[in-house]
Design a protein around this motif. Structure first.
Motif, PDB file in Angstrom:
ATOM      1  N   ILE A  24       0.699  -1.234  -0.002  1.00  0.00           N
ATOM      2  CA  ILE A  24       0.029  -0.044  -0.027  1.00  0.00           C
ATOM      3  C   ILE A  24       0.776   1.401  -0.007  1.00  0.00           C
ATOM      4  N   HIS A  55     -11.173   0.461  -2.374  1.00  0.00           N
ATOM      5  CA  HIS A  55     -10.031   0.237  -3.049  1.00  0.00           C
ATOM      6  C   HIS A  55      -8.661   0.374  -2.085  1.00  0.00           C
ATOM      7  N   TYR A  56      -8.631   1.118  -0.896  1.00  0.00           N
ATOM      8  CA  TYR A  56      -7.671   1.048   0.139  1.00  0.00           C
ATOM      9  C   TYR A  56      -7.865  -0.067   1.222  1.00  0.00           C
TER      10      TYR A  56
END
Length: 474
Positions: free
Chosen positions: A153, A269-270
């Motif tokens: 991430i 999406h995170y």
């Protein structure tokens, strides 16, 4: 510094365990004298220069390495995280780094075994530095708090949050097996060794195995700034390590609208946001469990995988839906359901017949690999499970066979009926099947198991002083 006795592990404190849960690593220091590391480095340099990297044979080739893993600081750290009967895995490696170029960020594989990664600490790794390792010598870099993320991430190659396993000789990093890490640049160009060994938990925790005095979860005061706050996941792991499976179930009931919003958030999406949504649904009562079961069947397999993590802590309410999902036509859904049932441990005792039926009849090796491990984590029906796992030692897939061996080790003496099949597995073509079969015989521990293991070890014994330059003579 006073040397500790080898039989007295130096257990971690509550604060250290909390930091390991949140950050995914600890940097610790052994107490060997300076001459020990001088001798160890001399041997490492000689072996690497004359023979190359010994790979999995580094432990018998350089016997001083065993003293490292008998050190009470290391045994105490491993006992604290993995329990008192942890296993030293057959894969081990001595890393040599003299490159001025940083390595790529990665998670280590399970040596070809495609599997869902455990959020609970079933696996851990030690990275040991036998020489003084300043930042300029290229220590291992670790990205704190990323052990439970499938994706990388962080965006930059040199993030400010990176932690470095830098320190005096004898420094080591104890890491959650799945954390993102890399080799940093060796700007000095001098030899830098790192001894990497991996370890596996062999039983569900029944009580704290560290120096525990506080029962309630509290975020550690020393925690770094992490990519996300995962309070439910952290508290569940803390409770799980206390022997409390499914302790977060139905602790934070929510109304229908709140559940619907969380179900949508699993698609975020995170990944930290999506992961929190899955874990929060697990605490939200029946409606939350139904939301997770809905997400388990989502067409996006990443959403399905995240739902499985939530269902793995959701308690008994999730069991019937997970059993039903074993009949799904999509392989990934079946894998995710089997994984969650394994993590539910003894709470999923009723699922054992269904898992066994799926193991026997499913054509996918990915499903069989997952179920072989899930069965060993159940904590019930051990003799029935042992009989089915012993049949898996004849599976056509290498990874099914070596995971079956590891799973039989978790069943200890209940797996005595599997000894004849394990004896055959000692001659398997795959190195990890052979090694894990030997480990299974050790953990089973019956007379026949021990006799078979001793014979195997005598026949495959290693002479650490026999080298191409010194073939026969003293």
């Amino acid at each position: 510094m006073t040397q500790l006795k080898l039989d007295t592990p130096s257990l971690l404190s509550d604060e250290q365990m909390r930091k390991f849960i949140t950050d995914g690593y600890l940097i610790l220091q052994t107490d060997f004298p300076e001459e020990f590391h001088e001798n160890l480095n001399t041997q490492l340099k000689k072996v690497y220069e004359e023979e190359g990297n010994p790979g999995n044979n580094i432990l018998p080739r350089i016997q001083e390495v065993q003293k490292v893993f008998d050190n009470p600081v290391i045994t105490g750290a491993l006992t604290s995280v993995l329990g008192p009967n942890y296993m030293l895995h057959a894969h081990r490696h001595g890393h040599y780094n003299a490159s001025p170029v940083a390595g790529g960020w990665h998670k280590d594989s399970y040596w070809g075994y495609e599997r869902m990664r455990n959020h609970h600490p079933w696996w851990a790794m030690i990275m040991y530095f036998p020489q003084d390792t300043p930042v300029e010598l290229g220590p291992t870099g670790i990205m704190p708090g990323t052990q439970n993320y499938e994706t990388r991430i962080f965006e930059t190659d040199d993030p400010k949050e990176e932690a470095l396993a830098s320190g005096k000789a004898g420094t080591f990093a104890l890491i959650h097996y799945d954390i993102w890490h890399r080799a940093t640049p060796n700007k000095l160009g001098q030899p830098r060794f790192m001894l990497k060994f991996e370890f596996m938990r062999t039983q569900l925790p029944e009580s704290p195995s560290w120096n525990n005095s506080e029962k309630a979860w509290v975020k550690p005061s020393s925690a770094k700034a992490l990519p996300g706050e995962h309070n439910v996941m952290w508290e569940d792991t803390w409770n799980w390590l206390h022997g409390k499976i499914g302790s977060m179930a139905d602790t934070q009931p929510k109304d229908v609208m709140q559940v619907e919003e969380l179900v949508k958030s699993i698609e975020h999406h995170y990944e930290p946001v999506a992961l929190n949504a899955a874990y929060e649904l697990a605490c939200s009562g029946k409606a939350g469990v139904q939301g997770l079961l809905q997400a388990l069947h989502h067409e996006n397999t990443n959403v399905s995988r995240l739902a499985a993590y939530g269902l793995s802590i959701a308690g008994p309410e999730a069991i019937p839906g997970l059993i039903s999902a074993l009949e799904n036509s999509r392989v990934e859904t079946v894998v995710h359901a089997a994984f969650a049932l394994g993590e539910q441990g003894y709470l999923a005792g009723e699922a054992v017949p269904y898992l066994i039926d799926c193991l026997k009849n499913h054509s996918s090796v990915y499903v069989r690999r997952t179920i072989v491990e899930a069965l060993s984590m159940n904590g019930s029906h051990s003799e029935i499970i042992a009989n089915e796992l012993s049949k898996c030692l004849q599976d056509s897939d290498n990874q099914v066979r070596f995971m079956a061996c590891l799973s039989l080790a978790r069943l200890s003496s209940y797996a005595d009926t599997a000894v004849p099949e394990l004896e055959l597995a000692l001659n398997d073509e795959n190195r990890y099947v052979r090694a894990h079969a030997a480990e299974a015989l050790r953990y089973i521990g019956t007379e026949r198991a021990k006799d078979s293991l001793i014979k195997f070890l005598l026949n495959s014994r290693w002479c650490p002083t026999t080298t191409p330059a010194n073939t026969f003579y003293p």
